[in-house]
Write a protein that holds these residues in place. Structure first.
Motif, PDB file in Angstrom:
ATOM      1  N   HIS A 156     -28.328  32.087   9.686  1.00 39.18           N
ATOM      2  CA  HIS A 156     -28.033  33.525   9.694  1.00 39.18           C
ATOM      3  C   HIS A 156     -27.208  33.908   8.465  1.00 39.18           C
ATOM      4  N   SER A 157     -26.160  33.113   8.199  1.00 40.09           N
ATOM      5  CA  SER A 157     -25.257  33.476   7.101  1.00 40.09           C
ATOM      6  C   SER A 157     -25.942  33.338   5.742  1.00 40.09           C
ATOM      7  N   PHE A 158     -26.888  32.403   5.627  1.00 37.48           N
ATOM      8  CA  PHE A 158     -27.635  32.280   4.369  1.00 37.48           C
ATOM      9  C   PHE A 158     -28.319  33.612   4.040  1.00 37.48           C
ATOM     10  N   GLN A 170     -29.181  33.073  -5.429  1.00 36.82           N
ATOM     11  CA  GLN A 170     -28.814  31.907  -6.242  1.00 36.82           C
ATOM     12  C   GLN A 170     -30.061  31.155  -6.728  1.00 36.82           C
ATOM     13  N   LEU A 171     -31.166  31.354  -6.031  1.00 36.86           N
ATOM     14  CA  LEU A 171     -32.423  30.682  -6.402  1.00 36.86           C
ATOM     15  C   LEU A 171     -33.287  31.563  -7.299  1.00 36.86           C
ATOM     16  N   GLY A 172     -32.759  32.710  -7.682  1.00 39.13           N
ATOM     17  CA  GLY A 172     -33.482  33.566  -8.619  1.00 39.13           C
ATOM     18  C   GLY A 172     -34.348  34.631  -7.980  1.00 39.13           C
ATOM     19  N   PHE A 173     -34.205  34.847  -6.658  1.00 39.15           N
ATOM     20  CA  PHE A 173     -35.002  35.882  -5.978  1.00 39.15           C
ATOM     21  C   PHE A 173     -34.152  37.128  -5.798  1.00 39.15           C
ATOM     22  N   ASP A 174     -34.735  38.297  -6.121  1.00 40.37           N
ATOM     23  CA  ASP A 174     -33.933  39.524  -6.092  1.00 40.37           C
ATOM     24  C   ASP A 174     -34.087  40.311  -4.800  1.00 40.37           C
ATOM     25  N   SER A 175     -34.919  39.805  -3.862  1.00 41.21           N
ATOM     26  CA  SER A 175     -35.061  40.498  -2.581  1.00 41.21           C
ATOM     27  C   SER A 175     -35.469  39.488  -1.511  1.00 41.21           C
ATOM     28  N   GLY A 227     -42.159  33.876  -2.112  1.00 39.49           N
ATOM     29  CA  GLY A 227     -42.095  32.908  -3.202  1.00 39.49           C
ATOM     30  C   GLY A 227     -41.811  31.491  -2.760  1.00 39.49           C
ATOM     31  N   VAL A 228     -41.021  31.345  -1.695  1.00 41.29           N
ATOM     32  CA  VAL A 228     -40.685  29.996  -1.220  1.00 41.29           C
ATOM     33  C   VAL A 228     -41.519  29.622  -0.005  1.00 41.29           C
ATOM     34  N   TRP A 229     -41.440  30.412   1.043  1.00 39.07           N
ATOM     35  CA  TRP A 229     -42.024  29.988   2.319  1.00 39.07           C
ATOM     36  C   TRP A 229     -43.542  30.108   2.332  1.00 39.07           C
TER      37      TRP A 229
END
Length: 339
Positions: A205-207, A215-220, A227-229
């Protein structure tokens, strides 16, 4: 090809089904010493291959190939070892037999003993489904395994864990209307929904609340989920995923002839020095479940990774979590064993 293959011949699985011409894909790092006692076994997790384990291997790290001979066996069903995607008929795709963690570890034992002549393992370490393989090694071969270090991994799928994996499976089966006869129509595009389901469980949840994906370069949030999942899951073969999900859902270290389902007995039988590291905010391999397990293992320390990264505190992404795991592995490897 950056890995090796051990051909195992026709293997009778725990289910009683014989898988013809079975094989394990594996990669080794470092050199086996003359005493053959500098061995670390580091199995892969659900959906991962040996490359995804390499973040934890390196000079000056606990898993230092200049000191240790590190064997990374690939999970059955992961696309490199025997899997639905690489097995010829009649066991291809949806017809691939059910394989258990116990099957995986028994075959890894053959690799270690038959291929390399190893009788002692200094450490079995792994994340997530790699962690459950570490527990299984400790329970099945206690005389051989000196230390285990599961991180983000539990010794069985507790009921909630089972339900989470079932939700991922359901997202895939929905693509063919839950019709088992149509499973071979599944394609990698059908994995998109599975990725979205897992996005809610893999991180805490806190992530999400603190937008740590930036921090991984994603703006939304949306760009992160896509992009990841979506992208990572759509690279996977759906039949391989169904196989690995079944393995995960039935991955109880006591579900074998040694323990006949007596889970507590299996845990108490692990004589290895154990360092058990759950992610403090892991939503489906919870610290509470791991604490129960650690309390029954005679020589276990319970050391949660204090992290907002949920299950993925063990994935090699967040440097603070990586350092915590590596430091604990160094401490564990420095401990003397009775072996």
């Amino acid at each position: 090809m950056d890995y090796e293959i051990m051909n195992l011949g026709d293997v009778t699985l725990q289910s009683g089904v014989t898988l013809p011409s079975a094989f394990l894909a594996y990669k080794t790092y470092g050199k086996l010493n003359e005493q053959k006692d500098n061995v670390i076994v580091y199995p892969t997790a659900f959906g991962d291959q040996h490359v995804q384990n390499e973040w934890l291997i390196g000079s000056g790290m606990a898993l230092d190939p200049e000191k240790y001979f590190i064997i990374v066996p690939n999970l059955l069903g992961n696309g490199l070892s025997s899997s639905p995607s690489n097995t010829p008929p009649p066991f291809d795709r949806a017809h691939f037999p059910q394989v258990t963690i116990y099957d995986n570890v028994r075959l890894q034992h053959r690799l270690v003993t038959e291929k390399f002549g190893i009788q002692k393992i200094a450490l079995v370490v792994g994340w997530s489904m790699g962690g459950i393989q570490a527990f299984q090694w400790g329970a099945t071969y206690p005389e051989m395994v000196e230390r285990i270090a599961p991180f983000g991994g539990i010794a069985k799928p507790w009921p909630h864990t089972f339900v989470v994996l079932d939700g991922m499976r359901a997202a895939l089966l929905a693509a063919v209307g839950f019709d088992a006869s149509k499973l071979n129509q599944l394609t990698s595009a059908d994995m998109r929904a599975v990725g979205r389901v897992y996005a809610g469980w893999g991180l805490s949840h806190s992530f999400y609340r603190e937008e740590l994906y930036r921090q991984l370069g994603f703006d939304s949030l949306e760009s992160f989920v896509v992009g990841v999942w979506e992208h990572s899951f759509m690279k996977m073969d759906p039949h391989n995923v169904l196989t690995m999900l079944w393995t995960g859902q039935h991955a109880d270290i006591s579900a074998n002839p040694s323990y006949n389902g007596d889970f507590d007995k299996a845990l108490k039988s692990i004589t290895a020095l154990a360092c058990i590291m759950p992610g403090s905010t892991d939503l489906f391999c919870t610290a509470d479940d791991n604490e129960y397990e650690a309390n029954l293992i005679p020589n276990a320390v319970f050391n949660p990774i204090e992290s907002n990264w949920g299950h993925f505190a063990g994935r090699g992404i967040n440097s603070a979590d990586n350092k915590f795991i590596d430091d604990n592995l160094k401490r564990l490897l420095a401990l003397r064993t009775n072996g």
